[in-house]
Scaffold this active site. Sequence first.
Site, PDB file in Angstrom:
ATOM      1  N   PRO A   1       0.795  -1.245   0.000  1.00  0.00           N
ATOM      2  CA  PRO A   1       0.000   0.000   0.000  1.00  0.00           C
ATOM      3  C   PRO A   1       0.821   1.287   0.000  1.00  0.00           C
ATOM      4  O   PRO A   1       0.825   2.054   0.973  1.00  0.00           O
ATOM      5  CB  PRO A   1      -0.843  -0.142   1.269  1.00  0.00           C
ATOM      6  CG  PRO A   1       0.018  -0.942   2.194  1.00  0.00           C
ATOM      7  CD  PRO A   1       0.769  -1.909   1.320  1.00  0.00           C
ATOM      8  N   CYS A   2       1.476   1.563  -1.128  1.00  0.00           N
ATOM      9  CA  CYS A   2       2.262   2.790  -1.226  1.00  0.00           C
ATOM     10  C   CYS A   2       1.379   4.031  -1.178  1.00  0.00           C
ATOM     11  O   CYS A   2       1.871   5.134  -0.908  1.00  0.00           O
ATOM     12  CB  CYS A   2       3.109   2.781  -2.487  1.00  0.00           C
ATOM     13  SG  CYS A   2       2.216   2.415  -4.004  1.00  0.00           S
ATOM     14  N   HIS A   3       0.062   3.866  -1.400  1.00  0.00           N
ATOM     15  CA  HIS A   3      -0.837   5.023  -1.304  1.00  0.00           C
ATOM     16  C   HIS A   3      -0.929   5.541   0.124  1.00  0.00           C
ATOM     17  O   HIS A   3      -1.368   6.661   0.348  1.00  0.00           O
ATOM     18  CB  HIS A   3      -2.236   4.653  -1.815  1.00  0.00           C
ATOM     19  CG  HIS A   3      -2.888   3.537  -1.061  1.00  0.00           C
ATOM     20  ND1 HIS A   3      -2.672   2.204  -1.352  1.00  0.00           N
ATOM     21  CD2 HIS A   3      -3.750   3.549  -0.015  1.00  0.00           C
ATOM     22  CE1 HIS A   3      -3.385   1.451  -0.528  1.00  0.00           C
ATOM     23  NE2 HIS A   3      -4.037   2.236   0.298  1.00  0.00           N
TER      24      HIS A   3
END
Length: 287
Positions: free
Chosen positions: A250-252
């Site tokens: 989850p780089c967001h």
Amino acid sequence: MMTAEQIDEDYRRVERAIRFLEQEALRQPSLAEVAEAAGLSEFHFQRLFSRWVGISPKRFLQFLTKEYARSLLEESRDVLSVSYDSGLSSPGRLHELFVTCEAVTPGEVKSRGEGLSIEYGFHPSPFGRCLLAVTGRGICGLSFVQEDPEEHLVRSLRRRWPGASIREDADATAPMARQVFTFGADCEPGPLHLFVRGTNFQIQVWQALIRIPFGKAVTYEDVARHIGMPTASRAVGNAVGNNPIPFLIPCHRVIKKLGEFGNYGEGPQRKKAILGWEAALTHGETA
């Protein structure tokens, strides 16, 4: 039951609304203006949001402000010091998934994927159409369709695994896509296995991202400290940008320390859409 085309169009309208708000934020446009930008009447725009995430557009848009992002960072302080499953209290489906990340061996890196079989397919998701690529060892790629043709994503997949045998088989990848993007208490729990190829540093960063609980956010500096390299925030940013499996890695959930959402390889509006969607589920604001 909604068709894949309807699901994709729902997201596209949400993205247009977010883009319009980014451009007109200082003017504080009315709900009717935002609805018009999305190509809908105010009534149907409200219904779209109820169907998409279960809250009003006004409430959703509150999750996209810098003020909310700052408060999220405050709430999430030291979040990487706790276990991944500290976030399992939310009704969101992703909370029930246990994601494991396996890296290729040095020998496999050298072989550039030779002998590996990869199937890929294009599938609908709450955030637009995406390419999902899988091997016998797990998911090895996930990319959202943007402005470029779908073939652009296939070429990127082939560049990442140049020695592998890669073929399109949406029927083979559909069960995994449903597991990734279906949310609800009636869904089977994970685990979801990820199979990634990257440098040791990149893999360290990606494993740290997996530990960020659903509905939380940290800064690049937080990630750098967590992996024991407090001065490496710029390098962390590069590793985040090279994430081969966004959403599941989850780089967001990594944003700038001043509350700015920052860049996102899958599109800045999509990053805000995912964070707002997670916020709605985390706050129990579902229909």
